[in-house]
Design a protein around this motif. Structure first.
Motif, PDB file in Angstrom:
ATOM      1  N   LYS A 169      -6.438 -27.339  -5.998  1.00 46.26           N
ATOM      2  CA  LYS A 169      -7.659 -26.617  -5.603  1.00 46.26           C
ATOM      3  C   LYS A 169      -8.303 -25.913  -6.801  1.00 46.26           C
ATOM      4  O   LYS A 169      -8.517 -24.693  -6.792  1.00 46.26           O
ATOM      5  CB  LYS A 169      -7.331 -25.565  -4.536  1.00 46.26           C
ATOM      6  N   PRO A 170      -8.653 -26.654  -7.859  1.00 44.73           N
ATOM      7  CA  PRO A 170      -9.223 -25.990  -9.039  1.00 44.73           C
ATOM      8  C   PRO A 170     -10.603 -25.395  -8.778  1.00 44.73           C
ATOM      9  O   PRO A 170     -11.103 -24.620  -9.596  1.00 44.73           O
ATOM     10  CB  PRO A 170      -9.310 -27.134 -10.068  1.00 44.73           C
ATOM     11  N   TYR A 171     -11.216 -25.739  -7.653  1.00 46.14           N
ATOM     12  CA  TYR A 171     -12.560 -25.260  -7.330  1.00 46.14           C
ATOM     13  C   TYR A 171     -12.548 -23.980  -6.506  1.00 46.14           C
ATOM     14  O   TYR A 171     -13.608 -23.427  -6.199  1.00 46.14           O
ATOM     15  CB  TYR A 171     -13.322 -26.340  -6.562  1.00 46.14           C
ATOM     16  N   LEU A 172     -11.354 -23.477  -6.138  1.00 45.47           N
ATOM     17  CA  LEU A 172     -11.267 -22.229  -5.377  1.00 45.47           C
ATOM     18  C   LEU A 172     -10.841 -21.080  -6.287  1.00 45.47           C
ATOM     19  O   LEU A 172     -10.017 -21.270  -7.189  1.00 45.47           O
ATOM     20  CB  LEU A 172     -10.243 -22.355  -4.236  1.00 45.47           C
ATOM     21  N   PRO A 173     -11.359 -19.876  -6.081  1.00 49.88           N
ATOM     22  CA  PRO A 173     -10.878 -18.716  -6.837  1.00 49.88           C
ATOM     23  C   PRO A 173      -9.377 -18.532  -6.633  1.00 49.88           C
ATOM     24  O   PRO A 173      -8.869 -18.687  -5.520  1.00 49.88           O
ATOM     25  CB  PRO A 173     -11.661 -17.546  -6.234  1.00 49.88           C
ATOM     26  N   THR A 174      -8.676 -18.218  -7.706  1.00 51.45           N
ATOM     27  CA  THR A 174      -7.217 -18.117  -7.625  1.00 51.45           C
ATOM     28  C   THR A 174      -6.764 -17.069  -6.613  1.00 51.45           C
ATOM     29  O   THR A 174      -5.764 -17.255  -5.916  1.00 51.45           O
ATOM     30  CB  THR A 174      -6.624 -17.793  -9.009  1.00 51.45           C
ATOM     31  N   ALA A 175      -7.486 -15.960  -6.520  1.00 51.03           N
ATOM     32  CA  ALA A 175      -7.095 -14.913  -5.574  1.00 51.03           C
ATOM     33  C   ALA A 175      -7.183 -15.408  -4.135  1.00 51.03           C
ATOM     34  O   ALA A 175      -6.369 -15.012  -3.288  1.00 51.03           O
ATOM     35  CB  ALA A 175      -7.980 -13.675  -5.752  1.00 51.03           C
ATOM     36  N   LEU A 176      -8.143 -16.281  -3.853  1.00 50.03           N
ATOM     37  CA  LEU A 176      -8.295 -16.786  -2.490  1.00 50.03           C
ATOM     38  C   LEU A 176      -7.297 -17.904  -2.201  1.00 50.03           C
ATOM     39  O   LEU A 176      -6.892 -18.087  -1.051  1.00 50.03           O
ATOM     40  CB  LEU A 176      -9.728 -17.247  -2.247  1.00 50.03           C
ATOM     41  N   ILE A 177      -6.888 -18.644  -3.227  1.00 49.24           N
ATOM     42  CA  ILE A 177      -5.793 -19.599  -3.041  1.00 49.24           C
ATOM     43  C   ILE A 177      -4.537 -18.845  -2.622  1.00 49.24           C
ATOM     44  O   ILE A 177      -3.825 -19.238  -1.689  1.00 49.24           O
ATOM     45  CB  ILE A 177      -5.528 -20.399  -4.334  1.00 49.24           C
ATOM     46  N   GLU A 178      -4.269 -17.744  -3.298  1.00 48.08           N
ATOM     47  CA  GLU A 178      -3.102 -16.937  -2.965  1.00 48.08           C
ATOM     48  C   GLU A 178      -3.217 -16.329  -1.572  1.00 48.08           C
ATOM     49  O   GLU A 178      -2.252 -16.297  -0.811  1.00 48.08           O
ATOM     50  CB  GLU A 178      -2.919 -15.835  -4.007  1.00 48.08           C
ATOM     51  N   GLN A 179      -4.413 -15.830  -1.238  1.00 51.72           N
ATOM     52  CA  GLN A 179      -4.599 -15.222   0.083  1.00 51.72           C
ATOM     53  C   GLN A 179      -4.401 -16.254   1.188  1.00 51.72           C
ATOM     54  O   GLN A 179      -3.741 -15.978   2.202  1.00 51.72           O
ATOM     55  CB  GLN A 179      -5.996 -14.611   0.190  1.00 51.72           C
ATOM     56  N   ARG A 180      -4.960 -17.433   1.005  1.00 58.03           N
ATOM     57  CA  ARG A 180      -4.796 -18.469   2.020  1.00 58.03           C
ATOM     58  C   ARG A 180      -3.341 -18.922   2.106  1.00 58.03           C
ATOM     59  O   ARG A 180      -2.849 -19.242   3.197  1.00 58.03           O
ATOM     60  CB  ARG A 180      -5.728 -19.656   1.709  1.00 58.03           C
ATOM     61  N   PHE A 181      -2.671 -18.944   0.971  1.00 53.36           N
ATOM     62  CA  PHE A 181      -1.261 -19.319   0.975  1.00 53.36           C
ATOM     63  C   PHE A 181      -0.437 -18.301   1.759  1.00 53.36           C
ATOM     64  O   PHE A 181       0.432 -18.669   2.554  1.00 53.36           O
ATOM     65  CB  PHE A 181      -0.744 -19.415  -0.465  1.00 53.36           C
ATOM     66  N   LEU A 182      -0.710 -17.015   1.529  1.00 56.91           N
ATOM     67  CA  LEU A 182      -0.008 -15.972   2.285  1.00 56.91           C
ATOM     68  C   LEU A 182      -0.277 -16.089   3.776  1.00 56.91           C
ATOM     69  O   LEU A 182       0.633 -15.982   4.601  1.00 56.91           O
ATOM     70  CB  LEU A 182      -0.442 -14.588   1.794  1.00 56.91           C
ATOM     71  N   SER A 183      -1.536 -16.321   4.128  1.00 55.72           N
ATOM     72  CA  SER A 183      -1.894 -16.464   5.542  1.00 55.72           C
ATOM     73  C   SER A 183      -1.169 -17.653   6.159  1.00 55.72           C
ATOM     74  O   SER A 183      -0.667 -17.581   7.290  1.00 55.72           O
ATOM     75  CB  SER A 183      -3.409 -16.643   5.683  1.00 55.72           C
ATOM     76  N   MET A 184      -1.098 -18.752   5.422  1.00 55.55           N
ATOM     77  CA  MET A 184      -0.391 -19.931   5.900  1.00 55.55           C
ATOM     78  C   MET A 184       1.097 -19.638   6.063  1.00 55.55           C
ATOM     79  O   MET A 184       1.723 -20.025   7.057  1.00 55.55           O
ATOM     80  CB  MET A 184      -0.589 -21.087   4.914  1.00 55.55           C
TER      81      MET A 184
END
Length: 258
Positions: A169-184
């Protein structure tokens, strides 16, 4: 991000338990570990007492827990060692196979979600007894400090999944990748904890095939969440925060440049 944090200062914290009883799969130590899993799952990491654990194990010797573990931290570590090691090994093996099949290409969201969830699902649905481990994990995640403390030892496969999400997901902000990962991650643990409880309550009436429908739907929901584009309102919030603070590269490196 929790999955990527490193625990520190713990090399000698479990010395007493390792010296006295290194085998966590047999005898009194196993009985106490399973009792701790149940008591802490029901009452919380700080709510469950050592006396409750001893009584749940049917252990009359009041010094048994101190002899085998020496500390509450060592009890938690024993539960994680018993349960998380095989689950994490399964996750890492799945990720390795997926990478080999991809031939160097980034993994798809569905592949990564399956690597995250299926080891938990197989543990809950395929084991002879459901136990209390997923409900124990829910309590561990509530106690954020404890989760961060133990995660680097027992969450290697989870951390590898997160790194693979960054690659894909190089097109997503890193902080939101982490947030979505936590939510998942929370979705997976809480969803499987609910199935664990239902299986325990229903006993022989529990229908595994129906449970697998729910697992597949959790996978579909996780993929949809991770693949969702940034909304206009999310982008607006990122721009406003950047104008206010000016130091949010984990958000702005991707989003603001657009």
């Amino acid at each position: 991000m929790a999955a990527a944090k490193k625990a520190t200062g713990r090399k000698n914290s479990n010395k007493n338990s390792k010296k006295n009883a290194p085998d966590e799969t047999t005898g009194t130590r196993l009985e106490l570990t399973l009792a701790a899993e149940k008591v802490l799952a029901i009452n919380g990491l700080n709510g469950g007492t050592l006396r409750q654990i001893r009584e749940e194990a049917g252990q009359k010797n009041e010094s048994a827990i101190h002899y085998y573990f020496g500390s509450r931290e060592a009890i938690i570590q024993s539960v994680l060692s018993l349960r998380s090691k095989p689950i994490d090994a399964d996750r890492r093996a799945m990720l390795e196979r997926a990478r080999a099949e991809a031939g160097g290409a980034p993994l798809s969201t569905e592949q990564l979600v399956r690597c995250g969830l299926l080891p938990l699902a197989r543990y809950v649905l395929d084991n002879e007894s459901p136990g209390f481990y997923l409900r124990f994990l829910v309590q561990l995640h509530v106690e954020r400090a404890a989760w961060l403390h133990f995660n680097s030892d027992y969450g290697v496969g989870t951390a590898q999944c997160l790194e693979a999400f960054f690659e894909s997901k190089p097109y997503l902000p890193t902080a939101l990748i982490e947030q979505r990962f936590l939510s998942m991650l929370f979705m997976h643990i809480n969803g499987m904890a609910a199935m664990e409880r239902i299986r325990s309550e229903k006993g022989e009436d529990f229908r595994r095939a129906e449970a697998w429908i729910r697992v597949e739907d959790i996978i579909a929901g996780s993929v949809a969440m991770y693949d969702a584009p940034l909304s206009p309102m999310t982008l607006k919030a990122i721009h406003e925060a950047d104008e206010l603070y000016g130091d949010l590269p984990a958000y702005t490196r991707i989003a603001v440049k657009r």
